[in-house]
Design a protein around this motif. Structure first.
Motif, PDB file in Angstrom:
ATOM      1  N   THR A   1       0.854  -1.187   0.000  1.00 52.94           N
ATOM      2  CA  THR A   1       0.000   0.000   0.000  1.00 52.94           C
ATOM      3  C   THR A   1       0.881   1.224   0.000  1.00 52.94           C
ATOM      4  OG1 THR A   1      -0.123   0.073   2.410  1.00 52.94           O
ATOM      5  CG2 THR A   1      -1.821  -1.212   1.266  1.00 52.94           C
ATOM      6  N   ALA A   2       0.257   2.397  -0.080  1.00 46.69           N
ATOM      7  CA  ALA A   2       1.015   3.649  -0.121  1.00 46.69           C
ATOM      8  C   ALA A   2       1.735   3.906   1.200  1.00 46.69           C
ATOM      9  CB  ALA A   2       0.097   4.814  -0.450  1.00 46.69           C
ATOM     10  N   LYS A   3       1.131   3.494   2.320  1.00 47.50           N
ATOM     11  CA  LYS A   3       1.736   3.779   3.615  1.00 47.50           C
ATOM     12  C   LYS A   3       2.604   2.637   4.131  1.00 47.50           C
ATOM     13  CE  LYS A   3      -1.501   7.134   5.388  1.00 47.50           C
ATOM     14  NZ  LYS A   3      -2.349   7.521   6.482  1.00 47.50           N
ATOM     15  N   ASN A   4       2.257   1.416   3.795  1.00 45.66           N
ATOM     16  CA  ASN A   4       2.980   0.267   4.314  1.00 45.66           C
ATOM     17  C   ASN A   4       3.623  -0.507   3.175  1.00 45.66           C
ATOM     18  OD1 ASN A   4       2.014   0.797   6.902  1.00 45.66           O
ATOM     19  ND2 ASN A   4       0.159  -0.363   6.522  1.00 45.66           N
ATOM     20  N   GLN A   5       4.841  -0.927   3.407  1.00 46.84           N
ATOM     21  CA  GLN A   5       5.517  -1.774   2.437  1.00 46.84           C
ATOM     22  C   GLN A   5       5.881  -3.076   3.146  1.00 46.84           C
ATOM     23  OE1 GLN A   5       9.139  -0.226   0.902  1.00 46.84           O
ATOM     24  NE2 GLN A   5       9.395  -1.848  -0.578  1.00 46.84           N
ATOM     25  N   VAL A   6       5.437  -4.170   2.599  1.00 44.54           N
ATOM     26  CA  VAL A   6       5.702  -5.462   3.213  1.00 44.54           C
ATOM     27  C   VAL A   6       6.945  -6.047   2.561  1.00 44.54           C
ATOM     28  CG1 VAL A   6       4.806  -7.763   3.635  1.00 44.54           C
ATOM     29  CG2 VAL A   6       3.261  -5.808   3.660  1.00 44.54           C
ATOM     30  N   VAL A   7       7.943  -6.336   3.385  1.00 43.13           N
ATOM     31  CA  VAL A   7       9.188  -6.908   2.887  1.00 43.13           C
ATOM     32  C   VAL A   7       9.435  -8.199   3.658  1.00 43.13           C
ATOM     33  CG1 VAL A   7      11.654  -6.529   2.571  1.00 43.13           C
ATOM     34  CG2 VAL A   7      10.073  -4.607   2.429  1.00 43.13           C
ATOM     35  N   ASP A   8       9.371  -9.324   2.970  1.00 43.83           N
ATOM     36  CA  ASP A   8       9.618 -10.643   3.565  1.00 43.83           C
ATOM     37  C   ASP A   8       8.793 -10.875   4.837  1.00 43.83           C
ATOM     38  OD1 ASP A   8      11.441 -11.232   1.575  1.00 43.83           O
ATOM     39  OD2 ASP A   8      13.115 -10.375   2.703  1.00 43.83           O
ATOM     40  N   GLY A   9       7.555 -10.448   4.830  1.00 48.23           N
ATOM     41  CA  GLY A   9       6.683 -10.683   5.971  1.00 48.23           C
ATOM     42  C   GLY A   9       6.806  -9.635   7.068  1.00 48.23           C
ATOM     43  N   ASN A  10       7.812  -8.772   7.041  1.00 48.52           N
ATOM     44  CA  ASN A  10       7.963  -7.715   8.040  1.00 48.52           C
ATOM     45  C   ASN A  10       7.379  -6.425   7.497  1.00 48.52           C
ATOM     46  OD1 ASN A  10       9.352  -9.436   9.756  1.00 48.52           O
ATOM     47  ND2 ASN A  10      11.314  -8.922   8.818  1.00 48.52           N
ATOM     48  N   GLU A  11       6.566  -5.760   8.300  1.00 46.51           N
ATOM     49  CA  GLU A  11       5.964  -4.506   7.849  1.00 46.51           C
ATOM     50  C   GLU A  11       6.880  -3.336   8.186  1.00 46.51           C
ATOM     51  OE1 GLU A  11       1.973  -3.743   8.869  1.00 46.51           O
ATOM     52  OE2 GLU A  11       1.319  -5.786   8.457  1.00 46.51           O
ATOM     53  N   ASP A  12       7.216  -2.575   7.177  1.00 50.54           N
ATOM     54  CA  ASP A  12       8.043  -1.386   7.343  1.00 50.54           C
ATOM     55  C   ASP A  12       7.194  -0.198   6.913  1.00 50.54           C
ATOM     56  OD1 ASP A  12      10.159   0.342   7.718  1.00 50.54           O
ATOM     57  OD2 ASP A  12      10.975   0.001   5.711  1.00 50.54           O
ATOM     58  N   GLN A  13       6.765   0.607   7.863  1.00 47.52           N
ATOM     59  CA  GLN A  13       5.881   1.717   7.526  1.00 47.52           C
ATOM     60  C   GLN A  13       6.667   2.858   6.909  1.00 47.52           C
ATOM     61  OE1 GLN A  13       3.530   3.039  10.748  1.00 47.52           O
ATOM     62  NE2 GLN A  13       2.304   1.188  10.856  1.00 47.52           N
ATOM     63  N   LYS A  14       6.168   3.340   5.779  1.00 52.95           N
ATOM     64  CA  LYS A  14       6.754   4.499   5.127  1.00 52.95           C
ATOM     65  C   LYS A  14       5.750   5.634   5.233  1.00 52.95           C
ATOM     66  CE  LYS A  14       9.866   2.550   1.787  1.00 52.95           C
ATOM     67  NZ  LYS A  14      10.264   2.562   0.399  1.00 52.95           N
ATOM     68  N   THR A  15       6.023   6.568   6.115  1.00 53.82           N
ATOM     69  CA  THR A  15       5.137   7.719   6.282  1.00 53.82           C
ATOM     70  C   THR A  15       5.961   8.990   6.220  1.00 53.82           C
ATOM     71  OG1 THR A  15       5.342   7.639   8.679  1.00 53.82           O
ATOM     72  CG2 THR A  15       3.497   6.436   7.708  1.00 53.82           C
ATOM     73  N   LEU A  16       5.296  10.076   5.958  1.00 59.39           N
ATOM     74  CA  LEU A  16       5.968  11.362   5.937  1.00 59.39           C
ATOM     75  C   LEU A  16       6.327  11.780   7.359  1.00 59.39           C
ATOM     76  CD1 LEU A  16       3.703  13.216   3.358  1.00 59.39           C
ATOM     77  CD2 LEU A  16       5.973  12.306   2.981  1.00 59.39           C
ATOM     78  N   PRO A  17       7.392  12.541   7.522  1.00 58.50           N
ATOM     79  CA  PRO A  17       7.797  12.925   8.877  1.00 58.50           C
ATOM     80  C   PRO A  17       6.815  13.886   9.544  1.00 58.50           C
ATOM     81  CG  PRO A  17       9.212  13.969   7.259  1.00 58.50           C
ATOM     82  CD  PRO A  17       8.344  13.009   6.524  1.00 58.50           C
ATOM     83  N   PHE A  18       6.095  14.674   8.745  1.00 55.12           N
ATOM     84  CA  PHE A  18       5.138  15.617   9.286  1.00 55.12           C
ATOM     85  C   PHE A  18       3.752  15.287   8.768  1.00 55.12           C
ATOM     86  CE2 PHE A  18       8.931  18.555   9.128  1.00 55.12           C
ATOM     87  CZ  PHE A  18       9.190  18.466  10.483  1.00 55.12           C
ATOM     88  N   GLY A  19       2.766  15.586   9.593  1.00 52.49           N
ATOM     89  CA  GLY A  19       1.387  15.384   9.187  1.00 52.49           C
ATOM     90  C   GLY A  19       0.785  16.664   8.644  1.00 52.49           C
ATOM     91  N   LYS A  20      -0.486  16.599   8.334  1.00 50.80           N
ATOM     92  CA  LYS A  20      -1.198  17.747   7.779  1.00 50.80           C
ATOM     93  C   LYS A  20      -1.203  18.915   8.767  1.00 50.80           C
ATOM     94  CE  LYS A  20      -5.646  19.008   5.794  1.00 50.80           C
ATOM     95  NZ  LYS A  20      -6.993  18.553   5.459  1.00 50.80           N
ATOM     96  N   GLN A  21      -1.378  18.609  10.059  1.00 50.87           N
ATOM     97  CA  GLN A  21      -1.389  19.669  11.081  1.00 50.87           C
ATOM     98  C   GLN A  21      -0.058  20.396  11.125  1.00 50.87           C
ATOM     99  OE1 GLN A  21      -2.457  17.563  14.644  1.00 50.87           O
ATOM    100  NE2 GLN A  21      -4.558  18.353  14.557  1.00 50.87           N
ATOM    101  N   ASN A  22       1.040  19.666  10.988  1.00 55.05           N
ATOM    102  CA  ASN A  22       2.360  20.298  11.009  1.00 55.05           C
ATOM    103  C   ASN A  22       2.502  21.319   9.881  1.00 55.05           C
ATOM    104  OD1 ASN A  22       2.810  17.329  12.075  1.00 55.05           O
ATOM    105  ND2 ASN A  22       4.323  18.654  13.046  1.00 55.05           N
ATOM    106  N   TYR A  23       2.053  20.936   8.691  1.00 54.10           N
ATOM    107  CA  TYR A  23       2.171  21.838   7.553  1.00 54.10           C
ATOM    108  C   TYR A  23       1.258  23.057   7.699  1.00 54.10           C
ATOM    109  CZ  TYR A  23       5.033  18.323   5.319  1.00 54.10           C
ATOM    110  OH  TYR A  23       6.046  17.448   5.025  1.00 54.10           O
ATOM    111  N   ILE A  24       0.100  22.875   8.291  1.00 51.55           N
ATOM    112  CA  ILE A  24      -0.791  24.015   8.539  1.00 51.55           C
ATOM    113  C   ILE A  24      -0.146  24.977   9.531  1.00 51.55           C
ATOM    114  CG2 ILE A  24      -3.003  24.676   9.576  1.00 51.55           C
ATOM    115  CD1 ILE A  24      -4.153  22.091   8.353  1.00 51.55           C
ATOM    116  N   ILE A  25       0.468  24.431  10.584  1.00 55.69           N
ATOM    117  CA  ILE A  25       1.142  25.285  11.574  1.00 55.69           C
ATOM    118  C   ILE A  25       2.338  25.988  10.950  1.00 55.69           C
ATOM    119  CG2 ILE A  25       2.332  25.280  13.804  1.00 55.69           C
ATOM    120  CD1 ILE A  25       0.581  22.873  14.571  1.00 55.69           C
TER     121      ILE A  25
END
Length: 88
Positions: free
Chosen positions: A5-29
């Motif tokens: 998926t866009a947020k999660n990448q499954v590699v050999d059965g282990n989930e490695d989450q790929k997310t942006l360092p800041f969220g929408k609230q951070n950018y608004i602030i």
């Protein structure tokens, strides 16, 4: 077979989450902080004289000496808050 998926990448059965360092609230602030800094600098504009032999007292009014620098500093504080803001 693992599904990616866009947020999660499954590699050999282990989930490695790929997310942006800041969220929408951070950018608004961040945008609010930038707006405060820009407003502070805009309020500092002017006060000069077109004739170099005439002194203009408008250069030393409350808006340019107090309000504008406080807004610029507040904008920088808001930027620091935006960097350290954690998502819930």
């Amino acid at each position: 077979m693992a599904k990616e998926t866009a947020k999660n990448q499954v590699v050999d059965g282990n989930e490695d989450q790929k997310t942006l360092p800041f969220g929408k609230q951070n950018y608004i602030i961040v945008l609010i902080g930038l707006a405060l800094i820009a407003l502070g600098f805009v309020l500092m504009i002017g006060g000069g004289s077109t004739d170099p032999d005439v002194f203009n007292e408008k250069m030393f009014n409350f808006r340019r000496l107090t309000l504008a620098p406080v807004l610029v500093l507040a904008g920088f504080v808001v930027e620091i808050v935006a960097i350290f803001w954690k998502r819930k």
